[in-house]
Scaffold this motif. Structure first.
Motif, PDB file in Angstrom:
ATOM      1  N   HIS A  34       0.849  -1.196  -0.046  1.00 57.83           N
ATOM      2  CA  HIS A  34       0.024   0.025   0.144  1.00 57.83           C
ATOM      3  C   HIS A  34       0.969   1.440   0.114  1.00 57.83           C
ATOM      4  N   PHE A  35       1.915   1.332   0.670  1.00 63.06           N
ATOM      5  CA  PHE A  35       2.852   2.620   0.863  1.00 63.06           C
ATOM      6  C   PHE A  35       3.422   2.581  -0.541  1.00 63.06           C
ATOM      7  N   VAL A  36       3.905   1.562  -1.372  1.00 64.42           N
ATOM      8  CA  VAL A  36       4.448   1.765  -2.367  1.00 64.42           C
ATOM      9  C   VAL A  36       3.590   2.254  -3.525  1.00 64.42           C
ATOM     10  N   VAL A  37       2.215   1.971  -3.142  1.00 63.52           N
ATOM     11  CA  VAL A  37       1.259   2.491  -4.411  1.00 63.52           C
ATOM     12  C   VAL A  37       1.070   3.960  -4.070  1.00 63.52           C
ATOM     13  N   LEU A  38       1.212   4.358  -2.897  1.00 57.92           N
ATOM     14  CA  LEU A  38       1.077   5.780  -2.391  1.00 57.92           C
ATOM     15  C   LEU A  38       2.391   6.375  -2.874  1.00 57.92           C
ATOM     16  N   ALA A  39       3.420   6.022  -2.697  1.00 55.25           N
ATOM     17  CA  ALA A  39       4.589   6.620  -3.084  1.00 55.25           C
ATOM     18  C   ALA A  39       4.769   6.940  -4.521  1.00 55.25           C
ATOM     19  N   ILE A  40       4.427   5.789  -5.178  1.00 58.17           N
ATOM     20  CA  ILE A  40       4.414   5.897  -6.733  1.00 58.17           C
ATOM     21  C   ILE A  40       3.473   7.147  -7.293  1.00 58.17           C
ATOM     22  N   GLU A  41       2.381   7.282  -6.359  1.00 55.53           N
ATOM     23  CA  GLU A  41       1.437   8.193  -7.027  1.00 55.53           C
ATOM     24  C   GLU A  41       1.833   9.518  -6.679  1.00 55.53           C
ATOM     25  N   ALA A  42       2.220   9.816  -5.367  1.00 54.54           N
ATOM     26  CA  ALA A  42       2.813  10.853  -4.805  1.00 54.54           C
ATOM     27  C   ALA A  42       4.194  11.375  -5.949  1.00 54.54           C
ATOM     28  N   GLY A  43       4.882  10.521  -6.151  1.00 57.32           N
ATOM     29  CA  GLY A  43       6.051  10.663  -7.132  1.00 57.32           C
ATOM     30  C   GLY A  43       5.376  11.350  -8.681  1.00 57.32           C
ATOM     31  N   ALA A  44       4.633  10.627  -9.027  1.00 56.21           N
ATOM     32  CA  ALA A  44       3.929  10.858 -10.376  1.00 56.21           C
ATOM     33  C   ALA A  44       3.647  12.132 -10.255  1.00 56.21           C
ATOM     34  N   LYS A  45       2.760  12.618  -9.309  1.00 56.66           N
ATOM     35  CA  LYS A  45       1.973  13.974  -9.219  1.00 56.66           C
ATOM     36  C   LYS A  45       3.043  15.031  -9.053  1.00 56.66           C
ATOM     37  N   LYS A  46       4.170  14.761  -8.515  1.00 55.40           N
ATOM     38  CA  LYS A  46       5.157  15.700  -8.445  1.00 55.40           C
ATOM     39  C   LYS A  46       6.116  15.966  -9.686  1.00 55.40           C
ATOM     40  N   MET A  47       6.014  15.091 -10.487  1.00 59.90           N
ATOM     41  CA  MET A  47       6.700  14.970 -11.859  1.00 59.90           C
ATOM     42  C   MET A  47       5.845  15.291 -12.916  1.00 59.90           C
ATOM     43  N   GLY A  48       4.569  15.344 -12.743  1.00 59.97           N
ATOM     44  CA  GLY A  48       3.395  15.599 -13.758  1.00 59.97           C
ATOM     45  C   GLY A  48       3.222  14.472 -14.700  1.00 59.97           C
ATOM     46  N   ILE A  49       3.333  13.356 -14.173  1.00 62.48           N
ATOM     47  CA  ILE A  49       3.294  12.092 -14.964  1.00 62.48           C
ATOM     48  C   ILE A  49       2.191  11.207 -14.501  1.00 62.48           C
ATOM     49  N   THR A  50       1.834  10.207 -15.181  1.00 63.57           N
ATOM     50  CA  THR A  50       0.893   9.153 -14.715  1.00 63.57           C
ATOM     51  C   THR A  50       1.448   8.159 -13.878  1.00 63.57           C
TER      52      THR A  50
END
Length: 89
Positions: free
Chosen positions: A14-30
């Motif tokens: 669950h944490f990995v999913v959240l980290a991926i989503e947060a990183g994607a948001k920061k970089m402006g990618i999906t």
């Protein structure tokens, strides 16, 4: 309906999913693009999961910044190394 049973492994996933989503948001990618790029650099295992004990105490925004920065650094390093060796990124 069954009640969700939290396990250490499920919490990490669950944490990995959240980290991926947060990183994607920061970089402006999906998130899918972020996951693909992290997997290419093996950073899900080598960085996110390895640093889980520290990361899960931090804000999600900070985790996203760290994951995005790490990915960009690893991609730049691998691109520079391949360029010097005459390979393709």
């Amino acid at each position: 309906m069954e009640k969700y049973q939290s396990t250490p492994e499920a919490d990490r996933i669950h944490f990995v999913v959240l980290a991926i989503e947060a990183g994607a948001k920061k970089m402006g990618i999906t998130p899918a693009e972020m996951r693909r790029r992290l997997e290419k650099q093996e950073l899900i295992k080598r960085y996110i999961l390895r640093c889980y004990d520290v990361f899960h105490t931090m804000s999600l925004a900070h985790v996203g910044e760290d994951v995005a920065e790490a990915l960009q650094n690893w991609e730049a390093t691998s691109t520079n190394t391949l360029s010097k060796e005459g390979g393709k990124a």
